[in-house]
Design a protein around this motif. Structure first.
Motif, PDB file in Angstrom:
ATOM      1  N   GLY A  18       0.810  -1.195   0.128  1.00 17.58           N
ATOM      2  CA  GLY A  18      -0.079  -0.108   0.006  1.00 17.58           C
ATOM      3  C   GLY A  18       0.765   1.325  -0.147  1.00 17.58           C
ATOM      4  O   GLY A  18       1.746   1.431   0.657  1.00 17.58           O
ATOM      5  N   PHE A  19       0.368   2.290  -0.853  1.00 21.48           N
ATOM      6  CA  PHE A  19       0.939   3.408  -0.991  1.00 21.48           C
ATOM      7  C   PHE A  19       1.139   4.196   0.372  1.00 21.48           C
ATOM      8  O   PHE A  19       1.836   5.224   0.653  1.00 21.48           O
ATOM      9  CB  PHE A  19       0.377   4.265  -2.145  1.00 21.48           C
ATOM     10  N   ALA A  20       0.072   3.890   1.276  1.00 18.08           N
ATOM     11  CA  ALA A  20      -0.045   4.742   2.416  1.00 18.08           C
ATOM     12  C   ALA A  20       1.175   4.672   3.475  1.00 18.08           C
ATOM     13  O   ALA A  20       1.325   5.309   4.385  1.00 18.08           O
ATOM     14  CB  ALA A  20      -1.171   4.539   3.233  1.00 18.08           C
ATOM     15  N   ASN A  21       2.043   3.470   2.945  1.00 24.88           N
ATOM     16  CA  ASN A  21       3.154   3.280   3.984  1.00 24.88           C
ATOM     17  C   ASN A  21       4.390   3.776   3.516  1.00 24.88           C
ATOM     18  O   ASN A  21       5.245   3.678   3.970  1.00 24.88           O
ATOM     19  CB  ASN A  21       3.197   1.612   3.922  1.00 24.88           C
ATOM     20  N   ALA A  22       4.201   4.578   2.368  1.00 17.54           N
ATOM     21  CA  ALA A  22       5.522   5.064   1.895  1.00 17.54           C
ATOM     22  C   ALA A  22       6.356   6.038   2.628  1.00 17.54           C
ATOM     23  O   ALA A  22       7.594   5.728   2.760  1.00 17.54           O
ATOM     24  CB  ALA A  22       5.092   5.668   0.320  1.00 17.54           C
ATOM     25  N   SER A  23       5.731   7.130   3.151  1.00 20.49           N
ATOM     26  CA  SER A  23       6.380   7.985   3.934  1.00 20.49           C
ATOM     27  C   SER A  23       6.967   7.258   5.164  1.00 20.49           C
ATOM     28  O   SER A  23       8.169   7.694   5.586  1.00 20.49           O
ATOM     29  CB  SER A  23       5.397   9.199   4.519  1.00 20.49           C
ATOM     30  N   THR A  24       6.384   6.275   5.877  1.00 17.83           N
ATOM     31  CA  THR A  24       6.821   5.766   6.886  1.00 17.83           C
ATOM     32  C   THR A  24       8.219   4.856   6.687  1.00 17.83           C
ATOM     33  O   THR A  24       8.861   5.170   7.135  1.00 17.83           O
ATOM     34  CB  THR A  24       5.822   4.895   7.499  1.00 17.83           C
ATOM     35  N   LEU A  25       7.906   4.242   5.457  1.00 16.70           N
ATOM     36  CA  LEU A  25       8.956   3.379   4.988  1.00 16.70           C
ATOM     37  C   LEU A  25      10.270   4.385   4.716  1.00 16.70           C
ATOM     38  O   LEU A  25      11.590   3.776   4.738  1.00 16.70           O
ATOM     39  CB  LEU A  25       8.922   2.559   3.780  1.00 16.70           C
ATOM     40  N   GLU A  26      10.284   5.330   4.295  1.00 16.43           N
ATOM     41  CA  GLU A  26      11.342   6.357   3.879  1.00 16.43           C
ATOM     42  C   GLU A  26      12.029   6.359   5.190  1.00 16.43           C
ATOM     43  O   GLU A  26      13.306   6.605   5.130  1.00 16.43           O
ATOM     44  CB  GLU A  26      10.815   7.767   3.455  1.00 16.43           C
ATOM     45  N   GLN A  27      11.364   6.636   6.280  1.00 14.09           N
ATOM     46  CA  GLN A  27      11.794   7.131   7.685  1.00 14.09           C
ATOM     47  C   GLN A  27      12.591   5.808   8.281  1.00 14.09           C
ATOM     48  O   GLN A  27      13.576   5.865   8.953  1.00 14.09           O
ATOM     49  CB  GLN A  27      10.987   7.422   8.524  1.00 14.09           C
ATOM     50  N   VAL A  28      12.121   4.581   8.227  1.00 20.83           N
ATOM     51  CA  VAL A  28      12.278   3.327   8.682  1.00 20.83           C
ATOM     52  C   VAL A  28      13.469   2.592   8.022  1.00 20.83           C
ATOM     53  O   VAL A  28      14.359   2.273   8.779  1.00 20.83           O
ATOM     54  CB  VAL A  28      10.928   2.404   8.758  1.00 20.83           C
ATOM     55  N   ALA A  29      13.564   2.537   6.673  1.00 21.27           N
ATOM     56  CA  ALA A  29      14.449   1.689   5.930  1.00 21.27           C
ATOM     57  C   ALA A  29      15.847   2.094   6.111  1.00 21.27           C
ATOM     58  O   ALA A  29      16.916   1.271   6.540  1.00 21.27           O
ATOM     59  CB  ALA A  29      13.999   1.878   4.553  1.00 21.27           C
ATOM     60  N   PRO A  30      16.148   3.326   6.449  1.00 20.82           N
ATOM     61  CA  PRO A  30      17.580   3.808   6.665  1.00 20.82           C
ATOM     62  C   PRO A  30      18.128   3.269   7.995  1.00 20.82           C
ATOM     63  O   PRO A  30      19.335   3.019   8.176  1.00 20.82           O
ATOM     64  CB  PRO A  30      17.544   5.273   6.651  1.00 20.82           C
ATOM     65  N   ASP A  31      17.140   2.797   9.166  1.00 27.07           N
ATOM     66  CA  ASP A  31      17.543   2.486  10.197  1.00 27.07           C
ATOM     67  C   ASP A  31      18.023   1.020  10.258  1.00 27.07           C
ATOM     68  O   ASP A  31      18.414   0.429  11.176  1.00 27.07           O
ATOM     69  CB  ASP A  31      16.562   2.863  11.311  1.00 27.07           C
ATOM     70  N   TYR A  32      17.514   0.265   9.044  1.00 22.88           N
ATOM     71  CA  TYR A  32      17.834  -1.161   9.035  1.00 22.88           C
ATOM     72  C   TYR A  32      18.421  -1.481   7.616  1.00 22.88           C
ATOM     73  O   TYR A  32      18.108  -2.092   6.772  1.00 22.88           O
ATOM     74  CB  TYR A  32      16.447  -2.001   9.384  1.00 22.88           C
ATOM     75  N   PRO A  33      19.697  -0.935   7.658  1.00 25.89           N
ATOM     76  CA  PRO A  33      20.377  -1.164   6.274  1.00 25.89           C
ATOM     77  C   PRO A  33      20.547  -2.682   5.849  1.00 25.89           C
ATOM     78  O   PRO A  33      20.807  -2.968   4.547  1.00 25.89           O
ATOM     79  CB  PRO A  33      21.828  -0.483   6.202  1.00 25.89           C
TER      80      PRO A  33
END
Length: 331
Positions: free
Chosen positions: A88-103
């Motif tokens: 879902g597109f609604a998760n995009a902004s959250t994933l932008e913030q989360v992904a860098p914390d789990y490289p």
């Protein structure tokens, strides 16, 4: 190398391979539930197909509220899931913030683009598939009016509606296209009662073919069309079987394949953007025993020709999300 050193090296390798084998993919299902008979259920079907074919296991979480998005992603990554597939597109902004914390964790997001080095983004050419079902709607209509019921009023759903209207008007300039959205919050994805009300209102205005792109809300749209003896068009999953005899077709979006392929790739997932369209059947028009009597040879022939013309570039279907405009429909 001594015998002991060889033993320790072999033991370390075994431990590493065992650790790698323990990595399971994860699936975060968006609001609306995994049995919405549409988008989420298609994703779940893909995950289950992977389980049946490989014997593997995966971690799964269904979102129950907006507030759970970030916590769920972090928890899935911290549990060791890899890759983590987010729907879902609604998760995009959250994933932008989360992904860098789990490289070291690979993420896959379906229906949005997130530009991070450990994220694969999968999007679909919904406007092109919707164009084809719009053509079918116009050819099947006896009243000269067709309609669209969307879920949450967002650019992605307007992309469906715009493609649908373009396809209908390619068949007849005089065709009328009615469009309504269910709401402006995520609750719009799971309100079949409201969906049914909108469909009945459109039918009362003359629509005899209704296209639903509304997640779980669409179940109410399809039921209302069946009750009112109108034709309906499903979305995402093949929904033709829900009301045989009144389902003209479904605009299938192969979310199931996207999830299956991500699980199959495992930690070899490649970052970047993948676009699934008509050429690779990322989107398609569903034909089966449930709608074969409704689809004439002329419909099938014209749809096949249009599919080829879109693939070759001869037909250009306008994508609403490129400039927030639609030449064939006013929102």
């Amino acid at each position: 190398m001594t015998l002991m050193q060889k033993f320790l090296t072999a033991a370390a390798a075994t431990a590493l391979s065992a650790g790698a084998a323990l990595a399971e993919p994860g699936l975060i299902i968006d609001l609306g539930g995994k049995f919405d008979k549409s988008f989420n259920e298609s994703a779940y079907t893909g995950a289950q197909r992977w389980v049946e074919e490989t014997g593997g296991e995966y971690m799964e979480t269904e979102l129950a509220s907006e507030a759970q998005r970030e916590q769920t992603m972090r928890r899935m990554a911290e549990r060791g899931a890899n890759p983590v597939v987010v729907l879902g597109f609604a998760n995009a902004s959250t994933l932008e913030q989360v992904a860098p914390d789990y490289p070291d964790t690979d993420f896959v997001i379906v229906d949005a683009v997130v530009d991070q080095p450990n994220v694969q983004s999968i999007v679909f050419s919904e406007h092109e598939g919707s164009y084809l079902v719009g053509m079918m709607a116009a050819m099947a209509s006896e009243s000269g009016t067709v309609s669209f019921v969307g879920g949450m009023d967002v650019p992605l759903i307007r992309k469906f509606a715009c493609g649908y209207a373009q396809g209908a008007k390619a068949v007849s300039d005089d065709i009328q296209v009615i469009s309504n959205m269910t709401g402006t919050t995520p609750a719009a994805w799971n309100d079949p009662v409201k969906g049914g009300e909108l469909a009945r209102s459109q039918i009362s205005q003359g629509s005899d073919v209704v296209f639903a792109a509304a997640g779980g809300t669409g179940v109410g749209v399809l039921q209302a069309a069946a009750d009112e003896d109108a034709l309906a068009i499903g979305v995402d999953s093949n929904q033709n079987h829900l009301h045989p005899g009144t389902m003209l077709t479904s605009m299938v979006k192969r979310v199931d394949n996207a999830v299956y392929d991500a699980f199959q790739a495992g930690e070899e997932i490649q970052p970047g953007v993948q676009v699934k369209g008509l050429e690779d059947e990322g989107v398609a028009v569903a034909m089966d025993e449930h709608n074969e009597e409704l689809v004439t040879d002329e419909m099938q022939q014209r749809v096949d020709e249009a599919r080829q013309q879109i693939a070759s570039g001869e037909i250009q279907v306008h994508d609403y999300t490129e400039d927030d405009s639609c030449p064939a429909l006013t929102f």
